[in-house]
Design an enzyme around this catalytic site. Structure first.
Site, PDB file in Angstrom:
ATOM      1  N   GLY A  48      57.491  10.500   5.564  1.00 19.05           N
ATOM      2  CA  GLY A  48      56.001  10.388   5.600  1.00 19.05           C
ATOM      3  C   GLY A  48      55.135  11.444   4.912  1.00 19.05           C
ATOM      4  N   TYR A  55      73.615   3.345  16.391  1.00 17.91           N
ATOM      5  CA  TYR A  55      72.430   3.392  15.654  1.00 17.91           C
ATOM      6  C   TYR A  55      72.518   2.353  14.432  1.00 17.91           C
ATOM      7  CZ  TYR A  55      69.210   5.608  12.067  1.00 17.91           C
ATOM      8  OH  TYR A  55      68.317   5.776  11.177  1.00 17.91           O
ATOM      9  N   SER A  65      54.930  12.465   9.891  1.00 19.41           N
ATOM     10  CA  SER A  65      55.078  13.877   9.685  1.00 19.41           C
ATOM     11  C   SER A  65      56.283  14.556   9.247  1.00 19.41           C
ATOM     12  CB  SER A  65      54.897  14.910  11.020  1.00 19.41           C
ATOM     13  OG  SER A  65      55.538  14.378  11.961  1.00 19.41           O
TER      14      SER A  65
END
Length: 314
Positions: A14, A136, A10
């Site tokens: 996506g 990250y 979503s």
């Protein structure tokens, strides 16, 4: 029949894949787009349950704990641990349920801080990532390490793609959490609405390659259907399409027809001044692929944001 499961379904990329697939649906493919409502991918039990439910043959792994430079700074432990946990759950579930191919989304944050440019796929592990977001960066790098380990030990076809800075409709437009372009779009909207100055953090000198989410969607669909290497492939436009933050800010102001004051907050950091990535490997596979020009893609994203302001993530 292929069952293609998309995590982070979503989100920005996506949504792009959903839009492209609507015009490129194949009879032998069923596409399933997961959102955080379907499963908490930080939970091993919920991850395995969702794999058991849909029994995917192919997986595109987009889900991640993400944020722009200012969202990640100071939270390296959190970003490392949560992304490591999620990625481990997805790869292990893919292995245990005998997924035929897994394509994970990496990030330009994994590139070494000190390197020569343009950077390519062979240089990913040549030194630590930028100190601002090393947690990250390392977590994303470990996906590449695990892909190779799963292939060596179990013969899994797990691979990854490495996009440059992504932007487009359905992005996160919160200036404190977002990447460069959506953050600037949000600031420009508010500055125009309130008659205030438009502020750019830093000098605007940093150079970046940007990829439109709909272009990236087409490349992801190609990768899950065609790409057979374990080694990652960089998804970025050609080197001459690199633009400065200042230039992209001016494209955004042009799209908004903004006529107010522009301020550069030069006491704020620029991040790395360059992160140029070579798409030579991609071009050996797709020499004719057409990237949407940045100005055109920026205009379409601004139009989407204005139209969907009330429902956009911000």
């Amino acid at each position: 029949k292929k069952v293609i499961l998309v995590t982070g379904g979503s989100g920005l990329v996506g949504n792009g894949i959903q839009k492209v697939i609507n015009g490129d649906q194949r009879e032998d493919e069923e596409w399933i787009f997961l959102s955080s409502k379907d499963a908490n991918l930080l939970s091993k039990e919920e991850t395995f349950a969702v794999f058991e439910k849909y029994k995917p043959t192919h997986v595109i792994h987009l889900a991640a704990l993400v944020g722009g430079l200012y969202a990640i700074m100071g939270k390296n432990c959190d970003f490392f641990r949560k992304n490591m946990k999620m990625n481990d759950n997805i790869l292990e579930a893919s292995h245990k349920t005998k997924v035929k191919k897994l394509v994970s989304c990496l990030s330009s944050s994994i590139f070494p801080h000190k390197t020569s440019y343009p950077i390519d796929e062979t240089m990913v592990h040549d030194g630590p990532p930028h100190p601002s977001f090393f947690g990250y960066g390392y977590a994303k790098r470990m996906v590449d390490v695990l892909n190779k380990a799963y292939n060596e030990e179990y013969g899994c076809l797990f691979t990854s793609v490495l996009p440059c800075n992504i932007f487009g409709p359905h992005d996160n437009f919160n200036p404190l959490q977002s990447q460069v372009i959506p953050g600037l779009i949000s600031k420009a909207y508010e500055a125009k609405k309130n008659g205030t100055a438009f502020e750019i953090w830093g000098t605007g000198a940093a150079q970046r390659q940007f990829i439109y989410s709909l272009d990236l969607a087409k490349l992801f669909i190609w990768a899950v259907r065609e790409y057979q290497e374990i080694e990652p492939v960089i998804f970025a436009p050609d080197l001459e399409d690199e633009v400065s933050i200042k230039d992209v800010a001016m494209m955004i102001l042009e799209a908004f027809e903004f006529k107010g004051e522009v301020k550069f907050l030069t006491d704020k950091g620029d991040g790395p001044l360059k992160k140029t990535a070579s798409n030579a490997k991609l071009r050996t596979y797709l020499p004719q692929f057409q990237f949407t020009p940045t100005r055109e893609a920026v205009r379409e994203t601004v139009e989407w944001y204005v139209k969907n302001y009330d429902s956009a993530r911000k």
